[in-house]
Design an enzyme around this catalytic site. Structure first.
Site, mmCIF file in Angstrom:
data_model
loop_
_atom_site.group_PDB
_atom_site.id
_atom_site.type_symbol
_atom_site.label_atom_id
_atom_site.label_comp_id
_atom_site.label_asym_id
_atom_site.label_seq_id
_atom_site.Cartn_x
_atom_site.Cartn_y
_atom_site.Cartn_z
ATOM 1 N N HIS A 36 0.864 -1.183 0.000
ATOM 2 C CA HIS A 36 0.000 0.000 0.000
ATOM 3 C C HIS A 36 0.901 1.233 0.000
ATOM 4 C CE1 HIS A 36 1.116 0.115 4.196
ATOM 5 N NE2 HIS A 36 0.580 -1.065 4.399
ATOM 6 N N HIS A 39 4.067 1.299 2.113
ATOM 7 C CA HIS A 39 5.253 0.631 1.553
ATOM 8 C C HIS A 39 5.870 1.487 0.445
ATOM 9 C CE1 HIS A 39 2.835 -2.991 2.895
ATOM 10 N NE2 HIS A 39 3.987 -3.198 3.500
ATOM 11 N N SER A 188 -1.628 -3.351 5.789
ATOM 12 C CA SER A 188 -2.190 -4.425 4.962
ATOM 13 C C SER A 188 -3.398 -5.036 5.660
ATOM 14 C CB SER A 188 -1.141 -5.512 4.714
ATOM 15 O OG SER A 188 -0.004 -4.933 4.127
#
Ligand code: PAF
Length: 298
Positions: A36, A39, A188
């Site tokens: 996402h 990251h 996540s």
């Protein structure tokens, strides 16, 4: 900066060979995939600061407890690889479990006292699993710098300590938490939340904002600030508190009187999903990204 095609490798041998061919500085972003914006912030920072960026994607079984979500952890390798390619990543290491933990594997890194609090208490063995896999990734990729999110504040401290104590020759870079527009920290695991839970989950960042406001007002009694945070969260019917902590930002030792910089952190279950979040309160803080707390929330 690398502009060649992205290479994806699955084995330790291939990853080592690929590493040997790289010239210049290497930024490593270790991940468990299902990427996402949080990251991608790590990847973009690594790109800015290095000649070459490597990313690992490995859902590490040893950092999950027996009743945790290892099997259910979201995975989407094709989507992850497409995202990394468009970010200009040079190398992606996607080992299977048998690569990282071959038959007979029987060693571990045991991080010390810093794991005896917060996540380490609620998730025994978690940081042993994290430190062990991260040490292995450091050995395989030999990065110049490695990038971790502030969202997992204790993990970042554990890795900084491991790098210092065990003389790893690299810099650990901790990147600020990326948040949704309403303040929810990107994770996540947010994918587990149904729409009602997703709305409820904003209570974590709201409670951090409340703590920050109290400290800005000059309040220093940690127990009463924690109490106000707990009161705010208790008004959210879907939320159950695992812990709320106000700790020294470096040692993570719990504070009775707030001294800055302090780490305010919490773990809260929203329905069946366990979420964590934190904020570092420092003399120059401005609460960037945290939602305002309405008067009626307090
Ligand atoms: O933060 C994570 O995603 C994981 O804990 C890490 C650092 C990739 C180790 O498995």
């Amino acid at each position: 900066m690398n502009t060649a095609a992205m290479r994806v490798v699955q084995t330790v041998t291939e990853a080592r060979d690929a590493r040997r061919a790289i010239r210049g500085s290497v930024g490593l972003v270790p991940t468990m995939g299902y990427l996402h914006e949080g990251h991608l912030a790590l990847v973009r920072r690594a790109r800015r600061e290095n000649d070459f960026v490597a990313v690992s994607i490995f859902v590490n079984p040893t950092q999950f407890g027996p009743n945790e979500d290892f099997a259910a952890y979201p995975r989407d390798m094709q989507r992850d690889l497409a995202m990394l390619e468009s970010e200009g990543v040079g190398l992606v290491f996607t080992p299977g479990v048998e690569q990282m933990y071959p038959k007979g594997f029987d060693c571990a890194i045991e991080p010390g006292g810093i794991t005896e609090r917060l996540e380490g208490v609620v998730r025994p063995g978690h940081f042993r699993g994290v430190a062990t896999i991260v040490a292995k990734l450091f050995h395989v990729i030999a990065p110049t710098r490695a990038y971790f999110g502030q969202k997992d504040a204790q993990q970042a401290r554990v890795i900084q300590k491991m790098v210092a104590d065990l003389d790893f020759d690299l810099d650990v870079v901790v990147v600020p938490t990326v948040r949704e527009a309403d303040g929810l920290a990107m994770s996540s695991r947010n994918v587990y939340l149904n729409p009602e839970e997703r709305q409820a989950a904003v209570v974590l960042s709201k409670s951090l904002r409340l703590a920050e406001q109290r400290v800005n007002e000059g309040r220093r009694d940690a127990a009463s600030i924690r109490g106000e945070m707990a009161g705010l969260i208790a008004r959210e019917p879907l939320a159950r508190i695992d812990y709320i902590s106000i700790a020294d930002a470096a040692s993570l030792a719990e504070l009775s009187e707030v001294r800055l910089p302090a780490l305010v952190s919490l773990a809260v279950r929203i329905g069946k999903t366990r979420l964590i979040d934190n904020a570092v309160l420092s003399a120059s803080q401005n609460g960037e990204g945290l939602p305002q707390v309405d008067q009626h929330d307090e």
